[in-house]
Design a protein around this motif. Structure first.
Motif, short mmCIF file in Angstrom:
data_model
loop_
_atom_site.label_atom_id
_atom_site.label_comp_id
_atom_site.label_asym_id
_atom_site.label_seq_id
_atom_site.Cartn_x
_atom_site.Cartn_y
_atom_site.Cartn_z
N GLU A 206 -23.81 -11.58 -23.20
CA GLU A 206 -22.90 -10.67 -22.52
C GLU A 206 -22.74 -11.08 -21.07
N LEU A 207 -21.63 -10.65 -20.49
CA LEU A 207 -21.35 -11.01 -19.11
C LEU A 207 -20.70 -9.81 -18.43
N THR A 208 -21.18 -9.47 -17.25
CA THR A 208 -20.66 -8.33 -16.51
C THR A 208 -19.95 -8.81 -15.26
N LEU A 209 -18.69 -8.44 -15.12
CA LEU A 209 -17.89 -8.80 -13.96
C LEU A 209 -17.72 -7.57 -13.08
N ASN A 210 -18.19 -7.66 -11.84
CA ASN A 210 -18.16 -6.51 -10.92
C ASN A 210 -17.01 -6.67 -9.94
N LEU A 211 -15.90 -5.98 -10.19
CA LEU A 211 -14.72 -6.08 -9.34
C LEU A 211 -14.91 -5.21 -8.09
N PRO A 212 -14.45 -5.66 -6.91
CA PRO A 212 -14.72 -4.94 -5.66
C PRO A 212 -13.87 -3.70 -5.50
N ASP A 213 -14.29 -2.82 -4.60
CA ASP A 213 -13.50 -1.64 -4.25
C ASP A 213 -12.48 -2.01 -3.19
N ILE A 214 -11.41 -1.20 -3.11
CA ILE A 214 -10.27 -1.48 -2.22
C ILE A 214 -9.90 -0.20 -1.48
N PHE A 215 -9.76 -0.30 -0.17
CA PHE A 215 -9.35 0.84 0.67
C PHE A 215 -8.06 0.45 1.40
N GLU A 216 -7.09 1.37 1.44
CA GLU A 216 -5.81 1.07 2.10
C GLU A 216 -5.32 2.28 2.90
N VAL A 217 -4.75 2.02 4.07
CA VAL A 217 -4.07 3.03 4.85
C VAL A 217 -2.72 2.46 5.27
N SER A 218 -1.64 3.25 5.13
CA SER A 218 -0.29 2.78 5.37
C SER A 218 0.52 3.81 6.14
N GLY A 219 1.57 3.33 6.79
CA GLY A 219 2.49 4.21 7.48
C GLY A 219 3.93 3.80 7.26
N TYR A 220 4.83 4.78 7.34
CA TYR A 220 6.28 4.55 7.21
C TYR A 220 6.98 5.41 8.26
N ASN A 221 7.83 4.77 9.06
CA ASN A 221 8.57 5.49 10.10
C ASN A 221 10.03 5.05 10.09
N ARG A 222 10.91 5.97 9.71
CA ARG A 222 12.34 5.67 9.75
C ARG A 222 12.85 6.05 11.13
N LEU A 223 13.22 5.04 11.90
CA LEU A 223 13.58 5.24 13.30
C LEU A 223 14.97 5.81 13.47
N ASN A 224 15.87 5.47 12.56
CA ASN A 224 17.23 6.00 12.57
C ASN A 224 17.82 5.82 11.18
N ASP A 225 19.13 6.09 11.04
CA ASP A 225 19.74 5.98 9.71
C ASP A 225 19.71 4.56 9.15
N ALA A 226 19.63 3.56 10.04
CA ALA A 226 19.78 2.18 9.61
C ALA A 226 18.47 1.41 9.47
N PHE A 227 17.38 1.87 10.10
CA PHE A 227 16.21 1.01 10.17
C PHE A 227 14.91 1.81 10.09
#
Length: 425
Positions: A266-287
């Protein structure tokens, strides 16, 4: 055989350059969507422009008020080389492989259904880890090289709850199926330190592992929001087979000799944990601008230690990975109701900063992405994305045995294209 400390690298112990197969350091896959690819996956846990956001933040499902589905297909075309760096032309030429990683397709699919104005559920099918590498059977450093394949599929059901107009939370479970194959050859012509042709080690198996993920969303208003998510480690428990053409009875051999006999384990594969933080800012109608920070717990991967019941260790290799991060920044241009354009760039830190090996000669890389969305109708739209990955060249030495080390140079670039269809009902 049993592998500890994130032994996915066991499969890479055949002198494979896993990192160039993928869009993130180590052997992590981030090709979850074509829309994300076009912005270098900047802001993925917060944008929520289609159902693929589920792969990065389950809380974002609360932003959908109708059923939404997405299906994506990415194709990775790597350009990876490993070359000898001894200074002796004939030896360096024998140690060179300019086509280490074959191309690969990475599919993904997602479904989200609101249950009420508070609750939603959904399911995603995608991959977070994978690799495929090939060396010729007569490659000079054959005991370090061969064929490696790892395929994982994550079946990820999720649920989200909207606390109020600004805050949402979500959680899910991960059922991960994986298949793995490792073939290591003797290679060479039988002269010098390289043994004659044959199989020094062969491993193959499949199995399942389970984990969990959570996320949160803060919507300041419809134009500004932030997302945070965490995906746990997953231990993949494989049932597999091992054999070696090394004559049985040779003492202190690594890999373990079986004389061609196949043994189970048997073989055990230990996949790592992942942490993410994101942001979204719509500055105007176009961008709009968007950005992400992703941390991956690669420090769990310190060594490869394969064992077989009644025998003990059959293969051991030090890897000594460190935790790594990825930062990305992008922008979206909303040209008109039919067209959106996007672009982004990212820096991806290598986890093998202090101990590089030919099995995973990973280096830092930069990602440059462009893409667009075309709205076919009020219900359906098409995403297309392209990314160029520019890897740094790195020099290192690989230990063939206790008395022989071989110097190498490696570099890996890649070109990725993806297409995705999104539909709401």
């Amino acid at each position: 055989m049993k592998i500890r400390k994130l032994p996915l690298a066991l499969l890479a112990a055949s002198a494979t350059f896993t990192a160039a197969h993928v869009n993130a350091a180590g052997f992590q896959l981030v090709e979850h969507s074509a829309s994300g690819l076009g912005r270098s996956f900047a802001g993925e846990a917060a944008i929520a422009d289609n159902a693929a956001v589920m792969a990065r933040n389950p809380a974002a499902m609360s932003m959908f008020d109708t059923i939404a589905v997405s299906g994506a297909l990415s194709y990775i075309a790597p350009d990876v080389y490993v070359r000898g760096n001894t200074g002796v032309s004939d030896i360096d030429q024998a140690l060179t492989n300019d086509d280490v990683v074959p191309g690969a397709a990475v599919p993904a699919g997602y479904f989200i259904q609101p249950l009420s104005d508070k609750w939603a559920w959904g399911v995603g099918m995608f991959s977070n880890f994978g690799l495929s590498t090939e060396y010729p059977s007569d490659y000079a450093a054959g005991s370090l090289a061969g064929e490696t394949k790892l395929i994982t599929l994550n079946l990820n059901p999720n649920v989200s709850y909207r606390i109020n107009e600004q805050f949402s939370i979500g959680a899910g479970v991960n059922a991960v199926y994986g298949t793995a194959k490792l073939l290591r050859n003797f290679g060479g012509d039988g002269s010098g330190p390289f043994p004659p042709s044959g199989t020094s080690a062969y491993l193959e198996g499949d199995g399942w592992g389970f984990g969990w993920n959570v996320g949160g969303m803060w919507e300041i208003n419809q134009n500004h929001r932030f997302g945070i998510s965490y995906r746990s480690k997953v231990d993949l428990d494989f049932k597999g087979e091992y054999h070696s053409d090394i004559a049985a009875g040779i003492p202190s051999s690594n890999p373990f000799p079986t004389g061609g006999q196949t043994i189970g384990g048997e073989l055990t594969l230990n996949l790592p944990d992942i942490f993410e933080v994101s942001g979204y800012n719509r500055l105007n109608d176009a961008f709009a601008v968007h950005y992400s920070y992703v941390w991956t717990g690669w420090s769990t991967f310190q060594e490869i230690d394969a064992t077989s019941e009644g025998i003990g260790s059959v293969l051991n290799k030090q890897e000594q990975f460190s935790d790594s991060y990825r930062v990305s920044f992008g922008g979206t241009w909303y040209l008109n109701p039919a067209w959106e354009l996007r672009a982004g760039m990212a820096f991806d830190q290598s986890p093998s900063r202090t101990h590089k090996t030919i099995s995973i000669p990973d280096n830092d890389r930069y990602n440059y992405g462009i893409g667009f969305t075309y709205h076919l109708s009020d219900k359906g739209n098409l995403d297309v994305g392209f990314t160029y990955i520019q890897g740094k060249e790195g020099a290192f030495e690989e230990e063939l045995n206790e008395s022989v080390s071989i110097p190498f140079i490696s570099k890996g670039d890649a070109y990725i294209a993806a297409i995705q269809y999104n539909h709401s009902f």
